[in-house]
Write a protein that holds these residues in place. Structure first.
Motif, mmCIF file in Angstrom:
data_model
loop_
_atom_site.group_PDB
_atom_site.id
_atom_site.type_symbol
_atom_site.label_atom_id
_atom_site.label_comp_id
_atom_site.label_asym_id
_atom_site.label_seq_id
_atom_site.Cartn_x
_atom_site.Cartn_y
_atom_site.Cartn_z
ATOM 1 N N GLY A 132 10.829 35.554 23.504
ATOM 2 C CA GLY A 132 11.714 34.194 23.611
ATOM 3 C C GLY A 132 13.061 34.093 24.415
ATOM 4 N N PHE A 133 13.720 35.475 24.525
ATOM 5 C CA PHE A 133 14.865 36.095 25.659
ATOM 6 C C PHE A 133 14.314 35.981 26.415
ATOM 7 C CE2 PHE A 133 16.333 38.321 21.597
ATOM 8 C CZ PHE A 133 17.825 37.341 21.368
ATOM 9 N N TYR A 134 13.641 36.330 27.042
ATOM 10 C CA TYR A 134 12.660 35.546 28.661
ATOM 11 C C TYR A 134 12.629 34.159 28.297
ATOM 12 C CZ TYR A 134 9.354 35.433 31.987
ATOM 13 O OH TYR A 134 8.068 34.585 33.423
ATOM 14 N N LEU A 135 12.277 33.585 27.807
ATOM 15 C CA LEU A 135 11.767 32.184 28.159
ATOM 16 C C LEU A 135 13.346 31.696 27.972
ATOM 17 C CD1 LEU A 135 10.330 29.772 28.854
ATOM 18 C CD2 LEU A 135 9.715 29.493 26.380
ATOM 19 N N LEU B 36 14.766 32.228 31.204
ATOM 20 C CA LEU B 36 14.630 30.697 32.521
ATOM 21 C C LEU B 36 15.272 29.616 32.359
ATOM 22 C CD1 LEU B 36 10.569 32.087 33.411
ATOM 23 C CD2 LEU B 36 13.086 32.828 34.655
ATOM 24 N N THR B 37 14.987 29.374 31.094
ATOM 25 C CA THR B 37 14.975 28.056 30.313
ATOM 26 C C THR B 37 17.113 28.031 31.097
ATOM 27 O OG1 THR B 37 14.217 27.481 28.984
ATOM 28 C CG2 THR B 37 15.948 26.210 29.607
ATOM 29 N N ALA B 38 18.038 28.664 30.313
ATOM 30 C CA ALA B 38 19.212 28.259 30.257
ATOM 31 C C ALA B 38 20.314 28.753 31.951
ATOM 32 C CB ALA B 38 20.190 28.749 29.503
ATOM 33 N N ALA C 186 16.881 23.433 34.612
ATOM 34 C CA ALA C 186 15.907 23.692 33.130
ATOM 35 C C ALA C 186 14.593 23.436 32.468
ATOM 36 C CB ALA C 186 17.295 23.296 31.978
ATOM 37 N N GLY C 187 14.372 22.630 33.099
ATOM 38 C CA GLY C 187 13.112 21.967 32.193
ATOM 39 C C GLY C 187 12.097 22.698 33.336
ATOM 40 N N TRP D 98 7.787 26.796 33.621
ATOM 41 C CA TRP D 98 7.256 27.906 34.698
ATOM 42 C C TRP D 98 7.277 29.421 33.723
ATOM 43 C CZ3 TRP D 98 9.108 32.875 36.629
ATOM 44 C CH2 TRP D 98 8.717 33.282 37.909
ATOM 45 N N GLY D 99 8.703 29.429 32.590
ATOM 46 C CA GLY D 99 8.713 31.012 31.771
ATOM 47 C C GLY D 99 7.703 30.414 30.735
ATOM 48 N N TYR D 100 7.102 28.841 30.369
ATOM 49 C CA TYR D 100 6.160 29.542 29.724
ATOM 50 C C TYR D 100 4.658 29.352 29.755
ATOM 51 C CZ TYR D 100 3.751 26.533 25.273
ATOM 52 O OH TYR D 100 3.325 26.130 24.206
#
Length: 490
Positions: free
Chosen positions: A44-47, A50-52, A173-174, A179-181
């Motif tokens: 969760g922290f990884y995604l 990468l998002t924020a 952010a998107g 990419w992380g998802y």
């Protein structure tokens, strides 16, 4: 959309990405979390990172670069006489351009057309000025057509930037989220990535203080070197007269002797420490070793209130109450005491810094292991002997730190000295006479609309560097004391 709004949206997106990433990690392992390399929370922290994080970095870089980039674009619209002119002329012109640009978005289509025609010379610039005044854009004179063109360019650049910034941040952010998802899988080393990012963040935070200190020292040092091009370092460091008469730019008329200011600073600080250290240390010993829990719970917060009183209040108290009281008392016993004196400022400042000594010393003495006290009592020592022979030596490094903090606070004080000790740069041993300090003269030399191109203003940086060296010397000496006694008791 403001930067704070974009930042809030990105934090919200990061929070949402955390829960999505956590849920996704559980899905890809079929609910068998033991098959994951990292716990779901790390995914969760990884995604979320990468998002924020990339979008926040873009927001910061964009916000920092926007002003110089738009300024460069606007400067191309101004005539060569302004571009090649002095910094003061450029600053004044850009101020007018910025003022007009702030009012451009408020204009109607008809008013905007009038300003455009004024720029092209089809109508008078007085008509443009009247329109701007109606929208609370106050100008001292009719705007120049080139200035109007630069203002249009600046308003257009700002509008484009404010429109594109949220789009760019949300797009980054998107993309980071997608990419992380797609990378979340059981073998993903999410914990290693998250911990690496956190270590990098902690390292960056730890370097802020160092870089800030280096930047301050270098800026002060360079301006001090500039000052010494006008005034001899020997005359500054060993001069006994402070009389920096203001003169024309580039002329070093007057005398810039440091010794009266340095002596006043050390004299007042010494009086303050003579008041604060005994009172604060005895208060700390009482609260730590003798006072009951109820008394300590009441006395310590009340004593710490002294540190929260604004210094201007202390200065006013010294000027209107304590100074006249000392003067009247001296008159009754045959002494001539000035209402503004070293004694007045030192005593009031000492009262102000009592909490710096008492509170920190109390905490340090409470941190001394109970086994040391019990061992002393077991050998037959009394409580007072235990305090003198065991607790105070064991807590000495912390007490030295508390005294150093109090000394630094006293050396850097300004308002109390201005009101209670005066502004006269006297070199005297009499504590009943007025003196002044380095900080007071820094303020007085920088008061008003001044440019940093004369020794009368550049001397403030030399005085600031002197304070820095004094504080550094105090720290080095305190470190020596701490190491000496720490080796003795460990």
């Amino acid at each position: 959309m403001s930067s704070l709004t974009i930042l809030a949206i990105l934090f919200g997106a990061g929070t949402l990405a955390y829960f999505i990433g956590r849920r996704r990690s559980i899905q890809v392992c079929g609910g068998q979390q033991q098959n994951l390399h990292s716990r779901p929370s790390y995914h969760g922290f990884y995604l979320a990172i990468l998002t924020a994080l990339p979008a926040i970095i873009l927001l910061v870089v964009w916000s920092v670069a926007e002003r110089p980039v738009t300024r460069y674009a606007v400067m191309q619209e101004l005539p060569a006489s302004v571009v090649e002119g002095s910094d003061a002329q450029q600053s004044l012109t850009m101020s007018v351009v910025d003022t007009i640009a702030e009012g451009v978005p408020k204009l109607s289509a008809e008013e905007f057309e009038v300003l455009r025609k004024a720029r092209l010379g089809f109508v008078t610039t007085s008509d443009a000025r009247d329109i701007l005044v109606r929208h609370s854009v106050i100008l001292g004179s009719n705007p120049d057509p080139n200035v109007l063109g630069a203002a249009f360019k600046l308003a257009e650049a700002r509008t484009t930037s404010r429109f594109m910034l949220p789009i760019a941040c949300l797009a980054v952010a998107g993309l980071g989220f997608l990419w992380g998802y797609t990378r979340i899988r059981p073998g993903l080393r999410a914990r290693n990535i998250v911990e690496h990012v956190m270590r990098s963040g902690l390292f960056l935070a730890s370097t802020v203080a160092v870089l800030t200190t280096v930047g301050i020292v270098l800026s002060v040092l360079f301006e001090t070197i500039h000052f010494f091009q006008f005034v001899s370092p020997f005359d500054f460091l060993f001069g006994t007269v402070w009389d920096p008469r203001f003169a024309t730019v580039g002329q070093a008329e007057g005398q810039f002797g440091l010794l009266p200011l340095l002596w006043g600073t050390l004299f007042i600080s010494a009086v303050a420490l003579l008041v604060a250290v005994p009172v604060g240390l005895f208060a700390a010993i009482y609260m730590s070793e003798y006072a009951g829990s109820k008394v300590r719970a009441f006395a310590k917060p009340v004593l710490e209130i002294l540190a929260g009183i604004p210094t201007i209040v202390y200065g006013f108290f010294a000027l209107s109450v304590f100074g006249p009281l000392l003067r009247d008392l001296g008159f009754n016993i045959g002494l001539e005491i000035s209402a503004s004196s070293v004694l007045t400022a030192g005593v009031v400042m000492g009262v102000m810094i009592i909490p710096f000594v008492s509170s920190l010393s109390d905490d340090i003495m409470n941190a001394v292991p109970l086994s040391l006290r019990e061992g002393s009592y077991g050998l037959g020592a009394t409580q007072s002997e235990t305090i003198k022979k065991v607790i105070l030596p064991a807590a000495l490094p912390g007490i030295v730190g508390a005294v150093l903090l109090a000394a630094s606070r006293a050396i850097g004080e300004t308002m109390i000295v201005v009101l209670a000790a005066g502004i006269a740069a006297n070199l005297t041993l009499n504590p009943l006479e007025p003196v002044t300090t380095i900080t007071v003269k820094i303020v007085s030399q920088l008061t008003g609309d001044l440019e940093f191109n004369s020794p009368q203003t550049l001397v403030a940086f030399a005085l600031g560097l002197t304070l820095f060296v004094i504080t550094l010397g105090l720290n080095v000496y305190a470190l020596y004391i701490v190491r000496k006694y720490r080796e003795q008791y460990e």
